[in-house]
Design a protein around this motif. Structure first.
Motif, PDB file in Angstrom:
ATOM      1  N   UNK A   1       0.839  -1.207   0.000  1.00 38.18           N
ATOM      2  CA  UNK A   1       0.000   0.000   0.000  1.00 38.18           C
ATOM      3  C   UNK A   1       0.871   1.254   0.000  1.00 38.18           C
ATOM      4  N   UNK A   2       1.954   1.225   0.763  1.00 38.13           N
ATOM      5  CA  UNK A   2       2.863   2.367   0.805  1.00 38.13           C
ATOM      6  C   UNK A   2       3.509   2.597  -0.563  1.00 38.13           C
ATOM      7  N   UNK A   3       3.886   1.531  -1.227  1.00 37.40           N
ATOM      8  CA  UNK A   3       4.484   1.649  -2.561  1.00 37.40           C
ATOM      9  C   UNK A   3       3.496   2.263  -3.547  1.00 37.40           C
ATOM     10  N   UNK A   4       2.239   1.847  -3.442  1.00 33.48           N
ATOM     11  CA  UNK A   4       1.204   2.427  -4.307  1.00 33.48           C
ATOM     12  C   UNK A   4       1.045   3.919  -4.029  1.00 33.48           C
ATOM     13  N   UNK A   5       1.008   4.270  -2.747  1.00 40.41           N
ATOM     14  CA  UNK A   5       0.843   5.678  -2.372  1.00 40.41           C
ATOM     15  C   UNK A   5       2.015   6.523  -2.856  1.00 40.41           C
TER      16      UNK A   5
ATOM     17  N   UNK B   1      -0.681   6.489  -6.618  1.00 40.85           N
ATOM     18  CA  UNK B   1      -1.927   5.744  -6.806  1.00 40.85           C
ATOM     19  C   UNK B   1      -2.612   5.578  -5.447  1.00 40.85           C
ATOM     20  N   UNK B   2      -3.153   6.676  -4.936  1.00 35.19           N
ATOM     21  CA  UNK B   2      -3.733   6.716  -3.594  1.00 35.19           C
ATOM     22  C   UNK B   2      -4.950   5.801  -3.468  1.00 35.19           C
ATOM     23  N   UNK B   3      -5.843   5.822  -4.444  1.00 33.34           N
ATOM     24  CA  UNK B   3      -7.046   4.986  -4.385  1.00 33.34           C
ATOM     25  C   UNK B   3      -6.660   3.509  -4.327  1.00 33.34           C
ATOM     26  N   UNK B   4      -5.675   3.127  -5.110  1.00 30.02           N
ATOM     27  CA  UNK B   4      -5.214   1.745  -5.100  1.00 30.02           C
ATOM     28  C   UNK B   4      -4.558   1.404  -3.758  1.00 30.02           C
ATOM     29  N   UNK B   5      -3.824   2.350  -3.182  1.00 27.38           N
ATOM     30  CA  UNK B   5      -3.185   2.135  -1.883  1.00 27.38           C
ATOM     31  C   UNK B   5      -4.227   1.869  -0.806  1.00 27.38           C
ATOM     32  N   UNK B   6      -5.298   2.633  -0.823  1.00 30.29           N
ATOM     33  CA  UNK B   6      -6.363   2.448   0.163  1.00 30.29           C
ATOM     34  C   UNK B   6      -7.042   1.106  -0.041  1.00 30.29           C
ATOM     35  N   UNK B   7      -7.301   0.742  -1.291  1.00 33.29           N
ATOM     36  CA  UNK B   7      -7.927  -0.544  -1.591  1.00 33.29           C
ATOM     37  C   UNK B   7      -7.060  -1.701  -1.097  1.00 33.29           C
TER      38      UNK B   7
END
Length: 104
Positions: free
Chosen positions: A62-66, A70-76
């Motif tokens: 999730x941190x890598x996504x953020x 890609x914040x929405x993907x990180x939250x998902x």
């Protein structure tokens, strides 16, 4: 303290879960010997550790996504962490309760 365990098989009506190796104690609970309790405590702690390790891996993803924007993907991705942490907490509670039973 150790108890003799009769090789009976008890099942719960709704889930048909097997309680092999336990003897009912006047309808109140079950008698277990220290070896069984120790094995159960170790199993709970091992599963708890695995849940925490898996939650850490998800948090890193999730941190890598953020960091990639890609914040929405990180939250998902991070939404699975809550259930793993909850399960780890309940496993720790179970291990603590079983350990207390072993020493009473």
């Amino acid at each position: 303290m150790s108890y003799t365990i009769e090789p009976n098989r008890w099942t719960s009506a709704p889930s048909k879960a097997c309680m092999r190796g336990f003897k009912p104690l006047s309808g109140i609970g079950f008698l277990m010997n220290a070896e069984i309790i120790d094995a159960a405590v170790k199993s709970c702690l091992e599963k708890s550790m695995l849940n925490c390790w898996q939650a850490e891996r998800i948090a890193r993803a999730a941190q890598a996504c953020a960091e990639a924007g890609r914040i929405a993907e990180a939250i998902q991705v991070s939404m699975d962490i809550e259930q793993l942490n909850y399960q780890a907490g309940r496993l720790d509670d179970t291990a603590t309760l079983l350990a207390r039973m072993a020493h009473d």
